[in-house]
Every structure is written in C-alpha cells, then in structure tokens.
Scaffold this motif. Structure first.
Motif, PDB file in Angstrom:
ATOM      1  N   SER A 177       0.823  -1.209   0.000  1.00 58.08           N
ATOM      2  CA  SER A 177       0.000   0.000   0.000  1.00 58.08           C
ATOM      3  C   SER A 177       0.856   1.258   0.000  1.00 58.08           C
ATOM      4  O   SER A 177       0.566   2.228  -0.714  1.00 58.08           O
ATOM      5  N   CYS A 178       1.929   1.255   0.787  1.00 56.79           N
ATOM      6  CA  CYS A 178       2.796   2.431   0.870  1.00 56.79           C
ATOM      7  C   CYS A 178       3.547   2.666  -0.437  1.00 56.79           C
ATOM      8  O   CYS A 178       3.623   3.800  -0.939  1.00 56.79           O
ATOM      9  N   VAL A 179       4.107   1.602  -0.992  1.00 58.78           N
ATOM     10  CA  VAL A 179       4.852   1.736  -2.250  1.00 58.78           C
ATOM     11  C   VAL A 179       3.924   2.187  -3.368  1.00 58.78           C
ATOM     12  O   VAL A 179       4.266   3.075  -4.172  1.00 58.78           O
ATOM     13  N   ARG A 180       2.746   1.604  -3.448  1.00 60.66           N
ATOM     14  CA  ARG A 180       1.811   1.969  -4.508  1.00 60.66           C
ATOM     15  C   ARG A 180       1.314   3.406  -4.324  1.00 60.66           C
ATOM     16  O   ARG A 180       1.104   4.124  -5.299  1.00 60.66           O
ATOM     17  N   ALA A 181       1.122   3.839  -3.078  1.00 59.18           N
ATOM     18  CA  ALA A 181       0.707   5.222  -2.851  1.00 59.18           C
ATOM     19  C   ALA A 181       1.713   6.187  -3.472  1.00 59.18           C
ATOM     20  O   ALA A 181       1.337   7.190  -4.085  1.00 59.18           O
ATOM     21  N   ARG A 182       2.990   5.861  -3.331  1.00 60.06           N
ATOM     22  CA  ARG A 182       4.038   6.739  -3.867  1.00 60.06           C
ATOM     23  C   ARG A 182       4.221   6.564  -5.375  1.00 60.06           C
ATOM     24  O   ARG A 182       4.204   7.539  -6.137  1.00 60.06           O
ATOM     25  N   LYS A 183       4.419   5.312  -5.809  1.00 54.59           N
ATOM     26  CA  LYS A 183       4.799   5.069  -7.201  1.00 54.59           C
ATOM     27  C   LYS A 183       3.625   5.092  -8.179  1.00 54.59           C
ATOM     28  O   LYS A 183       3.785   5.507  -9.331  1.00 54.59           O
ATOM     29  N   LEU A 216       2.182  -4.033  -9.283  1.00 53.22           N
ATOM     30  CA  LEU A 216       2.529  -2.620  -9.376  1.00 53.22           C
ATOM     31  C   LEU A 216       1.652  -1.926 -10.417  1.00 53.22           C
ATOM     32  O   LEU A 216       0.792  -1.142 -10.099  1.00 53.22           O
ATOM     33  N   GLY A 217       1.851  -2.251 -11.692  1.00 52.48           N
ATOM     34  CA  GLY A 217       0.991  -1.686 -12.717  1.00 52.48           C
ATOM     35  C   GLY A 217       1.359  -0.264 -13.088  1.00 52.48           C
ATOM     36  O   GLY A 217       2.324   0.303 -12.586  1.00 52.48           O
ATOM     37  N   PRO A 218       0.563   0.354 -13.981  1.00 53.09           N
ATOM     38  CA  PRO A 218       0.861   1.702 -14.473  1.00 53.09           C
ATOM     39  C   PRO A 218       0.483   2.780 -13.458  1.00 53.09           C
ATOM     40  O   PRO A 218      -0.317   2.536 -12.545  1.00 53.09           O
ATOM     41  N   GLU A 219       1.034   3.963 -13.635  1.00 58.17           N
ATOM     42  CA  GLU A 219       0.671   5.088 -12.790  1.00 58.17           C
ATOM     43  C   GLU A 219      -0.802   5.453 -13.014  1.00 58.17           C
ATOM     44  O   GLU A 219      -1.335   5.313 -14.103  1.00 58.17           O
ATOM     45  N   GLU A 220      -1.439   5.929 -11.932  1.00 56.44           N
ATOM     46  CA  GLU A 220      -2.844   6.307 -12.009  1.00 56.44           C
ATOM     47  C   GLU A 220      -3.018   7.753 -11.545  1.00 56.44           C
ATOM     48  O   GLU A 220      -2.448   8.139 -10.524  1.00 56.44           O
ATOM     49  N   PRO A 221      -3.806   8.544 -12.282  1.00 57.03           N
ATOM     50  CA  PRO A 221      -3.939   9.981 -11.961  1.00 57.03           C
ATOM     51  C   PRO A 221      -5.052  10.296 -10.968  1.00 57.03           C
ATOM     52  O   PRO A 221      -5.386  11.458 -10.767  1.00 57.03           O
ATOM     53  N   GLY A 222      -5.645   9.275 -10.360  1.00 55.00           N
ATOM     54  CA  GLY A 222      -6.826   9.511  -9.537  1.00 55.00           C
ATOM     55  C   GLY A 222      -6.628  10.503  -8.407  1.00 55.00           C
ATOM     56  O   GLY A 222      -7.480  11.386  -8.172  1.00 55.00           O
ATOM     57  N   VAL A 223      -5.523  10.399  -7.689  1.00 56.72           N
ATOM     58  CA  VAL A 223      -5.292  11.315  -6.550  1.00 56.72           C
ATOM     59  C   VAL A 223      -5.092  12.744  -7.064  1.00 56.72           C
ATOM     60  O   VAL A 223      -5.650  13.695  -6.514  1.00 56.72           O
ATOM     61  N   ALA A 224      -4.278  12.901  -8.109  1.00 58.37           N
ATOM     62  CA  ALA A 224      -4.036  14.236  -8.654  1.00 58.37           C
ATOM     63  C   ALA A 224      -5.347  14.883  -9.128  1.00 58.37           C
ATOM     64  O   ALA A 224      -5.585  16.073  -8.903  1.00 58.37           O
ATOM     65  N   ARG A 225      -6.196  14.084  -9.766  1.00 61.80           N
ATOM     66  CA  ARG A 225      -7.481  14.625 -10.247  1.00 61.80           C
ATOM     67  C   ARG A 225      -8.372  15.017  -9.082  1.00 61.80           C
ATOM     68  O   ARG A 225      -9.042  16.061  -9.108  1.00 61.80           O
ATOM     69  N   ALA A 226      -8.396  14.183  -8.045  1.00 63.24           N
ATOM     70  CA  ALA A 226      -9.246  14.476  -6.889  1.00 63.24           C
ATOM     71  C   ALA A 226      -8.758  15.734  -6.171  1.00 63.24           C
ATOM     72  O   ALA A 226      -9.559  16.547  -5.715  1.00 63.24           O
ATOM     73  N   LEU A 227      -7.447  15.894  -6.079  1.00 69.49           N
ATOM     74  CA  LEU A 227      -6.905  17.107  -5.452  1.00 69.49           C
ATOM     75  C   LEU A 227      -7.217  18.334  -6.283  1.00 69.49           C
ATOM     76  O   LEU A 227      -7.528  19.409  -5.737  1.00 69.49           O
TER      77      LEU A 227
END
Length: 220
Positions: A129-135, A205-216
């Motif tokens: 969870s921590c690694v995925r939150a960052r990467k 791991l998978g690809p980067e996701e923009p969900g947090v950036a969009r929500a912010l």
C-alpha cells in the motif's frame, strides 16, 4: 531436548535465549523510533492533502468493526478540513472480496463525496500500500489512518517508501481482536524491517494512475 548440565553450559544457554529475545525485539524498537515524532491525533494533525486508509477485513458486504472505525476517523478528518482526498487501499484479489469498493460505499454514506475518494485495489499488505501510494498514485505526503497498534508500522514503511507521513491511531476496545493484533505486530515488525532493507516490489505494481491528482485538483 537435552538441557546443559554444567553451569557454563546453562549460562551460555541463558545468554543465547536473551540474545534471541533482543534480536526479536529490535524491529519493534526500530518502528517505535522511526514513528515516535510522526504520530498525531485527529485534532492536531496538520492539514494534508491526502489520507491513506488501510483495509482491515470485511464481514460479508460490510466493513469489519475495526475497518469501520478507521473509516469513521477518515471521514472526520475530511469533514473537519484536515484532508481533501481519501485513498482507500485494500484487497481485491478475488471477485467476491472487494475491500476498496466497500470502503468507498461506507465513506459516501458518511457524506464524503465520491469524487474525493480514490481506490487502490492492490493494497495486499502495508508495504504494498505504501509503495503503490508513492509510485502509482504519486502521493508524497499523507495522513495514515489505522488502529493504534498498526499505525507505527504503517508510518515507518510509508516513510521508507518515500511518503512523508503522519499517523492517526484509532483507539479501540481492548478485546480479543485488539490483543491479537497487538501481539501480531511483534512478528509483523520483523517483516517490516525486511521490507525496509530489501525493498521488494509490490505483488502488483501496474501503471501510474492519476486519480489522486485529479481528486486534489477537484478539491482545489
């Protein structure tokens, strides 16, 4: 098993046991040291963009009591303006078990807008969870919400993963589950230390996701 018969042998046996006990407790001491100045309460945690809420099991289609209390604390942080976005991370390894969507549904019932909730479906353990939150989600600072017996480990691992973290521990009744969770942390600390040293890739791991950036951005 044959016990040593000589005093020298008995002394060495005692020393060996003491050494093993010290080695076993070193990871817990590390967690305590790393997280000691990162723990806050819901009242004094500094305003931070993102809160990460860790999964804690389901009961049928509902959050477990422990998970529900984590979600209640996260909803409170949101409504009091301490955080703007909630990243819910949990296990969705099979079709009939979906922690993140259950967490999302519970939070929306608590009045958190759906657009302010982001789901991580591959948070299979704390390190993942921590690694995925960052990467994957690009989180570099977060409030971590979990039970008080787990939050130190969450803070230490997220710090190791590159997420500057504040831990908000949720107090709970001292029942059998609480004592089990507290005892389990002694063993989990050893795995946490190994994760910090060897830094394994998450199970997925998978690809980067923009969900947090969009929500912010939506919050702004």
């Amino acid at each position: 098993m044959h016990l040593p018969r000589t005093r020298t042998g008995q002394r060495r046996a005692v020393q060996a046991v003491m050494l093993l006990c010290v080695l076993a407790l070193l990871p817990s001491a590390w967690l305590f040291t790393v997280s000691s100045d990162r723990l806050r309460t819901a009242e004094d945690v500094p305003p931070t963009g993102v809160a990460v809420v860790f999964g804690a099991g389901l009961r049928g289609d509902e959050p477990s009591p422990y998970l529900a209390r984590r979600l209640d604390a996260a909803a409170r942080l949101y409504h009091e303006g301490r955080v703007e976005v909630l990243l819910v991370t949990g296990d969705n390894s099979r079709e009939d078990y979906d922690e993140p969507d259950t967490m999302r549904a519970y939070l929306t019932e608590q009045g958190v807008p759906d657009t302010r909730i982001v789901s991580d479906y591959a948070g299979f353990d704390t390190w993942d969870s921590c690694v995925r939150a960052r990467k994957i989600f690009g989180v570099d600072e977060a409030v971590l919400v979990s039970q008080d017996f787990h939050v130190r480990r969450a803070v230490a691992l997220c710090e190791e993963a590159g997420v500057r973290s504040y831990g908000v521990g949720v107090a709970d009744r001292r029942n059998v589950t609480w004592y089990y969770g507290t005892a389990r942390e002694v063993f989990a600390a050893g795995k946490a230390a190994l994760d910090a040293v060897f830094r394994p890739d998450p199970r997925f791991l998978g690809p980067e996701e923009p969900g947090v950036a969009r929500a912010l951005a939506d919050a702004g």
